[in-house]
Design an enzyme around this catalytic site. Structure first.
Site, short mmCIF file in Angstrom:
data_model
loop_
_atom_site.label_atom_id
_atom_site.label_comp_id
_atom_site.label_asym_id
_atom_site.label_seq_id
_atom_site.Cartn_x
_atom_site.Cartn_y
_atom_site.Cartn_z
N HIS A 103 7.46 -56.16 -96.09
CA HIS A 103 7.99 -54.72 -95.19
C HIS A 103 9.23 -55.07 -96.43
CE1 HIS A 103 10.04 -58.01 -92.94
NE2 HIS A 103 10.63 -57.92 -91.83
N HIS A 159 12.51 -55.16 -95.35
CA HIS A 159 14.35 -55.52 -94.61
C HIS A 159 14.54 -56.62 -95.93
CE1 HIS A 159 13.25 -54.77 -90.53
NE2 HIS A 159 14.12 -53.60 -90.77
N ASP A 189 16.29 -59.43 -95.98
CA ASP A 189 16.59 -60.82 -96.18
C ASP A 189 14.76 -61.20 -96.66
OD1 ASP A 189 15.37 -59.33 -93.69
OD2 ASP A 189 14.88 -61.44 -93.44
N HIS A 190 14.07 -60.46 -96.48
CA HIS A 190 12.68 -59.97 -97.42
C HIS A 190 12.70 -59.83 -98.76
CE1 HIS A 190 10.90 -62.10 -93.51
NE2 HIS A 190 11.79 -60.79 -93.04
#
Length: 277
Positions: free
Chosen positions: A88, A90, A92-93
């Site tokens: 996804h 976000h 942090d990914h």
């Protein structure tokens, strides 16, 4: 991102893995620990034993040292990264995805067109094959609208991003995330454990879970419990999301209350749509 809290009794046992987690999956932990990201973001390197080509799932935040560590880890194993996938969008990914694409010269594939870089989209049910590795795309909206999981059948494992974490529980990021979708996604994952023999959860944050079915059942029970608590709180006169959070999440670290508020908004929406409040 998570709304992690101490797991209650009955939580499935887990093990912390740094490096190889299954025969085909290696974890490189990003140095971004926080209340929301637990120990940090798990970047996964996937490859078939003996093959030279590898896939990376979630390169993580825009941390140069981490991104190079992922490349170096694959290289030391004799692997060449040829494809990057996102669970996804976000940050942090996915925040490091553009730089990672430069380092590896690979396309980045994602459900959300805004997250793609020189690659096609992803669709639920699609089968990705790289160097003999088979990876099945599983639609998992709920945490966010663009959330995906990746089923690794040869290892009886599923990469869950933020849909199921290795510790604590995740938020439903209202208004993009929707509780009804999230519950459907959890049931879809439960079907993988029952019908397809999935045993291991490779999460986006936290340790590997060895009891995939137990983990998903725990999440479903937890959501039902929280939903009942929210319904009771509303009946008691707590009408706004902040009021409900203070009442229902009193035992949760206050640093997580903003994330909990998003989940409560999703729960209130769900209860309203179903005529329960």
């Amino acid at each position: 991102m998570s709304t992690a809290a101490a797991p209650p009794p009955g939580r499935p046992r887990d093990r912390v893995v740094s490096g190889p987690a299954t025969e085909r999956a290696v974890n490189v932990l990003a140095p971004n620990p926080s209340a929301m990201t637990l120990d940090g973001t798990n970047t996964w390197i996937l490859s078939e034993p003996g093959a030279r080509e590898a896939v990376v799932v979630d390169p993580g935040p825009p941390d140069e040292g981490h991104l190079r560590a992922v490349v170096d880890t694959a290289g030391r194993a004799g692997k060449r990264i040829v494809l990057t996938l996102l669970t996804h969008g976000h940050a942090d990914h996915s925040g490091g995805a553009a730089r990672f694409a430069e380092l590896t010269r690979t396309p980045v594939r994602a459900l959300d067109p805004r997250q793609r870089l020189g690659g096609e989209g992803l669709t639920s049910g699609e089968v990705i094959e790289v160097g003999g590795l088979e990876l099945r795309v599983v639609g998992a909206p709920g945490h966010t609208a663009d959330s995906l999981c990746f089923h690794l059948p040869a290892d009886r494992a599923v990469l869950t991003g933020d849909t199921v974490l290795g510790r604590g529980t995740t938020m439903v990021a209202h208004p993009d995330g929707r509780l009804g979708d999230y519950l459907d996604s959890l049931r879809r994952l439960r079907s993988l454990t029952v019908d397809d023999g999935v045993r291991t959860v490779l999460p986006g944050h936290g340790p590997v879970l060895e009891d995939a079915q137990g983990a998903v059942e725990f999440y479903l029970a937890h959501r039902a419990h929280r939903l009942a608590q929210v319904e009771t709180a509303v009946e008691a006169g707590h009408r706004t999301a902040p009021e409900v959070v203070a009442h229902v999440y009193a035992d949760v670290d206050r640093r997580l209350w903003p994330a909990a508020e998003l989940s409560v908004l999703a729960q209130l929406e769900y209860l309203t749509e179903h005529g329960l409040i």
